[in-house]
Design a protein around this motif. Structure first.
Motif, PDB file in Angstrom:
ATOM      1  N   PRO A   7     -18.700  74.782 -37.209  1.00  0.00           N
ATOM      2  CA  PRO A   7     -18.944  75.996 -36.432  1.00  0.00           C
ATOM      3  C   PRO A   7     -18.289  75.971 -35.049  1.00  0.00           C
ATOM      4  N   VAL A   8     -17.882  77.144 -34.606  1.00  0.00           N
ATOM      5  CA  VAL A   8     -17.549  77.370 -33.199  1.00  0.00           C
ATOM      6  C   VAL A   8     -18.580  78.380 -32.711  1.00  0.00           C
ATOM      7  N   VAL A   9     -19.276  78.044 -31.630  1.00  0.00           N
ATOM      8  CA  VAL A   9     -20.366  78.890 -31.153  1.00  0.00           C
ATOM      9  C   VAL A   9     -19.863  79.770 -30.012  1.00  0.00           C
ATOM     10  N   VAL A  10     -20.338  81.013 -29.986  1.00  0.00           N
ATOM     11  CA  VAL A  10     -20.054  81.917 -28.863  1.00  0.00           C
ATOM     12  C   VAL A  10     -21.402  82.424 -28.360  1.00  0.00           C
ATOM     13  N   VAL A  11     -21.618  82.390 -27.059  1.00  0.00           N
ATOM     14  CA  VAL A  11     -22.918  82.831 -26.536  1.00  0.00           C
ATOM     15  C   VAL A  11     -22.796  83.923 -25.485  1.00  0.00           C
ATOM     16  N   SER A  12     -23.817  84.786 -25.463  1.00  0.00           N
ATOM     17  CA  SER A  12     -24.026  85.744 -24.373  1.00  0.00           C
ATOM     18  C   SER A  12     -24.797  85.040 -23.261  1.00  0.00           C
ATOM     19  N   ALA A  13     -24.918  85.726 -22.152  1.00  0.00           N
ATOM     20  CA  ALA A  13     -25.807  85.264 -21.085  1.00  0.00           C
ATOM     21  C   ALA A  13     -27.250  85.361 -21.582  1.00  0.00           C
ATOM     22  N   LEU A  14     -28.162  84.591 -20.977  1.00  0.00           N
ATOM     23  CA  LEU A  14     -29.581  84.727 -21.314  1.00  0.00           C
ATOM     24  C   LEU A  14     -29.990  86.186 -21.104  1.00  0.00           C
ATOM     25  N   ALA A  15     -30.906  86.666 -21.955  1.00  0.00           N
ATOM     26  CA  ALA A  15     -31.314  88.079 -21.903  1.00  0.00           C
ATOM     27  C   ALA A  15     -31.650  88.494 -20.471  1.00  0.00           C
TER      28      ALA A  15
END
Ligand code: ASP
Ligand code: MG
Length: 454
Positions: free
Chosen positions: A32-40
């Motif tokens: 996997p390559v993970v992509v994240v948003s900022a914390l809600a």
């Protein structure tokens, strides 16, 4: 390899953060390559910081507090974000005595702290689970863009650059969504909600087997569940169907997300972090089955729409009239959604009216201009639905039956979307009525009926 993108509520709620990291750790074999948003909530907080100088001291403190306490709650060592928090303190300090709003390149740099911090947290969370990971700044990893700060476009060379720099795996890369960088290294953002788009760009660059969007609903739904309690996930959709829904519908997917995936034929799966066993929605080139006898998959709705009508008898038998109208909209960067024309008039709907006034002033030189606000576009989406004989008749009979006036209709060109415009206050009722009337409530009502019989 697969891309796993986690949105703000997936990484920004401690229980979901743990679930998300375990989901990734359990899939290391899939590379996997993970992509994240900022914390809600964090991007909104940072946007407040930019807008309102008086709020800055308080917001600066809340940023630190939010991320430190989140690290503690999720048992991630605070040391993992120490350097970034120090950089934030320096950034915030530099704005302390400046009363002006923060805009352009400065704003994008400020907003980038959200994703940079969450990527650092998530990478540390994965490492703590024994899945070695590293946080990656998308801009530094080759996601280069033009310099339209706040709404930057990726440059074609991004693909090769991202591919090169993310080649070395493991450690699992945890890439910041939403942000990129100009060729000379200044941080840019891709527009609000842009992390989905980042995930798709990275998936396309790496020729992923699948792009997974992990969010807080179990897929793309047959309607907004706040309006229609019977709404449920659509198991399979085509790229065309999903694009229409992303554009007109609930904010599950950023509308641009599907383009890079579509171009390279990469399936996109929308999944629920809190309920990872739900099947979610799978988006591929082919449309899946529909429960509706009309082939309808979903009813979407966009409110607070403005319609602009230009009437000109000079249009009669003239040529170049439409070109002139669209040239004005184009030059003023007004995005037009629906278009209907008659021999002497053209009506369009506009969602973002921030640049409309200037355009209207010019359109008045072409013809009489009427502007109507407080409208909603309802989109009936399903591959082949608009071609179903009788659909339009059935649909407008349903609406007419309860006294809902239809202001504009657009179906012609699209094989997947029949859209129409109603007054804002009629929109919810129209969506509920059509969800039932076009057969999308079916499964649930059978269930309910059998429950009632027990
Ligand atoms: N954090 C960014 C936003 O709230 C991008 C995203 O979440 O997709 O808009
Ligand atoms: Mg989002």
């Amino acid at each position: 390899m697969i891309v796993m993108k986690f949105g703000g509520t997936s990484v920004g709620v401690p229980g979901n953060f743990d679930r998300a990291s375990r989901l990734v750790a359990a899939r290391t074999a899939l590379d996997p390559v993970v992509v994240v948003s900022a914390l809600a909530g964090v991007t909104n907080l940072l946007a407040d910081f930019c807008r309102d100088a008086r709020a800055r001291p308080e917001v600066a403190g809340r940023m630190i507090e939010r991320h430190e306490s989140f690290a503690i709650e999720t048992a991630v060592p605070v040391a993992a974000i120490r350097a970034l928090l120090d950089a934030w303190v320096a950034e915030a300090g530099a704005w302390a005595d400046r009363p002006e709003p923060i805009t352009g390149a400065d704003r994008d740099r400020v907003l980038s702290f959200g994703e940079r911090l969450s990527a650092a947290l998530f990478a540390a969370g994965l490492t703590a689970l024994g899945a070695e990971a590293r946080a990656v700044h998308a801009g530094e990893a080759g996601l280069v863009t033009d310099d339209r700060f706040g709404a930057a476009h990726p440059l074609p060379e991004s693909f090769a650059r991202v591919k090169d720099s993310l080649l070395r795996r493991p450690p699992i890369p945890v890439v910041t969504g939403f942000i990129g960088a100009t060729l000379d290294g200044r941080v840019t953002t891709l527009g609000r909600g842009g992390s989905d788009y980042s995930a798709a760009l990275i998936g396309a660059a790496l020729e992923a087997e699948e792009i997974q969007i992990w969010t807080d609903t179990s897929g793309l739904l047959s309607a907004d569940p706040r309006l229609v309690p019977e709404a449920r996930a659509v198991p399979a959709l085509s790229f065309a169907e999903a694009s229409e829904l992303a554009y007109f519908g609930a904010h599950v997917l950023h509308p641009k997300t599907l383009l890079p995936a579509m171009e390279r034929d990469i399936p996109v799966r929308v999944l629920n972090t809190a309920r990872p066993d739900d099947p979610g929605s799978l988006i591929t080139p082919v449309s899946g089955p529909s429960d509706s006898p009309w082939h309808v998959k979903s009813i979407a709705c966009k409110k607070r729409i403005t319609a602009v009508t230009i009437v000109s008898t000079r249009m009669l038998l003239a040529h170049g009239f439409l070109a002139r109208v669209f040239e004005v909209f184009g030059r003023h960067h007004v995005v037009v959604d629906l278009v209907t024309t008659s021999e002497v008039s053209i009506s369009v709907t506009v969602d973002d009216t921030s640049r409309l006034e200037a355009a209207i002033a010019e359109l008045e030189g072409i013809g009489r201009v009427e502007v109507r606000e407080g409208l909603a576009v309802v989109a009936v989406v399903g591959e082949g639905a608009p071609q179903k004989i009788g659909l339009a008749g059935h649909l407008f009979t349903l609406l007419g039956g309860v006294g809902i006036a239809v202001e504009m209709i657009s179906q012609g060109a699209s094989r997947v979307n029949l859209s129409f415009v109603v007054r804002d206050e009629d929109a919810d009722r129209a969506v509920r009525l059509l969800h039932r009337g076009l057969g999308l409530d079916v499964e649930v009502s059978v269930e309910k009926a059998s429950r009632a019989m027990r």
